[in-house]
Write an enzyme that holds these catalytic residues in place. Structure first.
Site, PDB file in Angstrom:
ATOM      1  N   GLU A 110       0.810  -1.222   0.000  1.00 34.32           N
ATOM      2  CA  GLU A 110       0.000   0.000   0.000  1.00 34.32           C
ATOM      3  C   GLU A 110       0.842   1.270   0.000  1.00 34.32           C
ATOM      4  O   GLU A 110       0.293   2.384   0.015  1.00 34.32           O
ATOM      5  CB  GLU A 110      -0.953  -0.015   1.191  1.00 34.32           C
ATOM      6  N   LYS A 220       5.542  -1.499   2.025  1.00 35.02           N
ATOM      7  CA  LYS A 220       4.940  -1.623   3.349  1.00 35.02           C
ATOM      8  C   LYS A 220       4.987  -3.069   3.823  1.00 35.02           C
ATOM      9  O   LYS A 220       5.158  -3.352   5.013  1.00 35.02           O
ATOM     10  CB  LYS A 220       3.498  -1.134   3.307  1.00 35.02           C
ATOM     11  N   GLN A 221       4.818  -4.003   2.872  1.00 36.24           N
ATOM     12  CA  GLN A 221       4.703  -5.418   3.237  1.00 36.24           C
ATOM     13  C   GLN A 221       5.013  -6.280   2.021  1.00 36.24           C
ATOM     14  O   GLN A 221       5.257  -5.784   0.929  1.00 36.24           O
ATOM     15  CB  GLN A 221       3.291  -5.707   3.726  1.00 36.24           C
TER      16      GLN A 221
END
Length: 615
Positions: A110, A220-221
């Site tokens: 994101e 972010k991930q």
């Protein structure tokens, strides 16, 4: 429980259709990013509704349920969800230059919004397309396709369009880096050095504007890494390069990131790294790592912790080919165990140092794949060892001993530079590139040289070394090496040679060994020396064997360390190696054939059946 969760998604399929129309799509269904009753609850569309991968994620869950249960009463619903989610992807994407592309979406990361050809989204869409075709064929074989066609208008022509799009999906790659690109432009952005960010500024979204974050190369991930877990495996070398790259730009600001990095580290054989991420996963609430456990537990992360064991260390995968296990045991664990429900049966899995023990607890007998073997499970316990399918040999100190030539050449260079040099210092050069050896030597002498001078020195050292190699003959092959190679050939175990030396070809010529190996990887093939993963994975790839099913025969501590980080079994040669640096240590090569015979006998025999322990 699983079916009830899927029923919830099916019951909101009409709302997903309505959501798709709201976003301008004439056909298909688009599940909302956040919802309770079926409508989109996310107010910020770049990191909400734009995450079209939610369709593939939900479709994947329906497929997993089917492959775990073969619940025919639910198959029509599975197919309806697959067709409607695939229709959406067909509407949002398009063909260009013979490949299907999807633009203007956001992937799991994101911090990178509204991009073209997000690898994860495209891989998930391809999976949705192909599964829709496959399971609709299954539904037709069971007599249910006509009713589905009447209900939602799906046709054979539409399925053919799905198949074409899924088969021709564009998955971006960066040929220079040898990795999967997160999307078309991610690698073009300025890389954000995470070490320069003050610790108090994490998570980034709480301290920086989204536009500031979006313009930088930061995750972010897990994104591409997650695609390799869920949807598409590339070669181990590509996946490892991609993992390494994205690990360096990922903040793990999402609680769902560490578990994915743990599972993929385990898939790639790096159990110490997998354990580090596993501990981070279980510590999110236990240690209140984010400082927000008071607001509620991270329930999805708990599921990630469980999956880190069964799908990470346990290597569980489920697809149209059935259930597969590839269990590995982390250092410090004596064993771990879990049970699985599969096709109406309950299966006990107990993982140990050699492999795993399986037993059918209830239900009909089942066939599963363990490592690369098909195993039929019964009420008696079956031990399946991790087999040996390939052997990779180092060159110097294993096949022949050219260490004396290296030592003499480096000693000559050291003398010319007036730097003290002895055999003890020379031990530091084992498994290290020529350029790195020179750096170590100059550092020891407190000297600096220009790049041009360094090149001249390494070239001169190599000239001394090559001149000495002219004396090599077949009689310089170390004891029992030819016998070991002959045995492995007899057992149809492919063998590779991996050496960082750029003179490997010359040495093999002198030893008349070029035809003895199925593949050769040397210093001209790689950019990194041992213990870097590159050469090991390239060698395994060239002999067509999963690296985790290979044995590495090596005389240098660095070379053994690199192999262990890929879960290769190791045979260490040399009395000076530290204790514990290899699974099996030999003072020299004189018992090499016997060692290979024992490894094959122990691990490649038929699975052992044991009487169940009913205590």
């Amino acid at each position: 429980m699983a079916r009830k969760l899927l029923d919830y998604r099916y019951e909101h399929l009409d709302a997903a259709r309505a959501h798709a129309r709201m976003l301008g799509h004439d056909r298909g269904a688009l599940y909302p990013w956040r919802t309770i009753a079926g409508s989109e609850c996310s107010s910020y569309y770049p990191s909400g509704s734009a995450q079209y991968h939610i369709n593939a994620d939900i479709a994947h869950a329906f497929c997993q349920y089917w492959y775990a249960t073969r619940d025919e009463s639910f198959l029509a619903r599975v197919c309806e969800v697959l067709v409607e989610t695939a229709r959406l992807y067909l509407d949002v994407g398009h063909m260009k230059d013979g490949l299907f592309r999807i633009e203007g979406v956001t992937g799991p990361d994101e911090y990178t919004c509204i991009v073209d050809n997000n690898y994860y989204t495209n891989a998930g869409a391809a999976n949705t397309f192909l599964e829709a075709c496959s399971l609709c064929r299954t539904l037709e074989e069971k007599g249910g396709f006509a009713a589905l066609s009447e209900r939602i208008g799906v046709t054979k022509e539409e399925l053919a369009a799905f198949f074409e799009a899924g088969s021709r999906m564009y998955l971006p790659m960066d040929e220079k880096l040898g990795i999967c690109k997160q999307d078309d432009t991610f690698l073009n952005k300025k890389r954000w050095n995470l070490e320069e960010i003050p610790p108090e500024n994490f998570p980034l979204l709480m301290h920086y504007h989204p536009l500031y974050i979006n313009r930088r190369q930061v995750c972010k991930q897990a994104d591409t890494v997650l695609a390799h877990f869920l949807y598409r495996e590339e070669s181990p070398l590509i996946m490892q390069r991609s993992y390494d790259y994205y690990e360096g730009v990922t903040t793990h600001d999402s609680s769902l990131s560490a578990c994915v990095f743990s599972m993929m580290a385990a898939r790639l054989g790096n159990l110490p790294l997998a354990m580090r991420y596993f501990e981070a996963t279980v510590g999110i609430d236990i240690e209140d790592q984010s400082g927000n456990t008071r607001d509620g537990l991270h329930i999805a992360n708990m599921g990630g912790a469980y999956l880190s064991i069964i799908a990470g260390f346990g290597g569980m995968r489920l697809n149209r080919d059935g259930l597969r296990l590839f269990p590995l045991l982390p250092a410090g664990w004596q064993k771990y165990a879990f049970s699985l429900s599969y096709l109406g049966s309950r299966i006990s899995v107990s993982v140990n140092a050699e492999g795993c023990a399986l037993r059918l607890l209830e239900g009909p007998e089942q066939e599963v794949t363990v490592f690369d073997r098909r195993v039929r499970l019964t009420r008696t316990e079956t031990q399946i060892d991790r087999p040996v399918r390939g052997v990779i040999f180092d060159l110097d100190g294993v096949i022949t001993d050219t260490a004396r030539f290296h030592y003499a050449a480096w000693k000559q260079i050291a003398d010319e530079l007036n730097i003290p040099f002895d055999e003890k210092f020379n031990e530091r050069f084992k498994g290290v590139s020529r350029a790195q050896c020179l750096e170590l030597l100059l550092e020891a002498g407190g000297q600096k040289r220009t790049p041009e001078e360094k090149t001249a020195l390494t070239n001169r050292k190599n000239a001394y070394y090559v001149e000495a190699l002219s004396t090599l003959t077949r009689s310089d092959i170390l004891p029992d090496v030819l016998e070991a190679l002959s045995f492995l050939r007899e057992k149809k175990i492919p063998c590779a040679l991996f050496s960082v030396s750029k003179n490997t070809g010359i040495i093999l010529d002198k030893l008349s060994l070029k035809g003895e190996f199925d593949a050769v990887v040397d210093g001209t093939d790689i950019a990194h020396s041992k213990p870097h993963f590159e050469g090991y994975l390239l060698a395994a790839e060239r002999i067509g064997v999963d690296p985790r099913l290979c044995v590495m025969v090596e005389d240098a501590e660095a070379g053994l360390a690199g192999a262990r980080l890929l879960s290769m079994r190791t045979v260490g040669i040399g009395a000076k190696l530290p204790s514990g640096s290899a699974d099996c240590g030999l003072p020299d090569t004189t018992a090499l054939r016997a060692t290979m015979e024992e490894l094959i006998r122990k691990h490649n025999s038929e699975p052992a059946v044991r009487q169940p322990n009913l205590k």
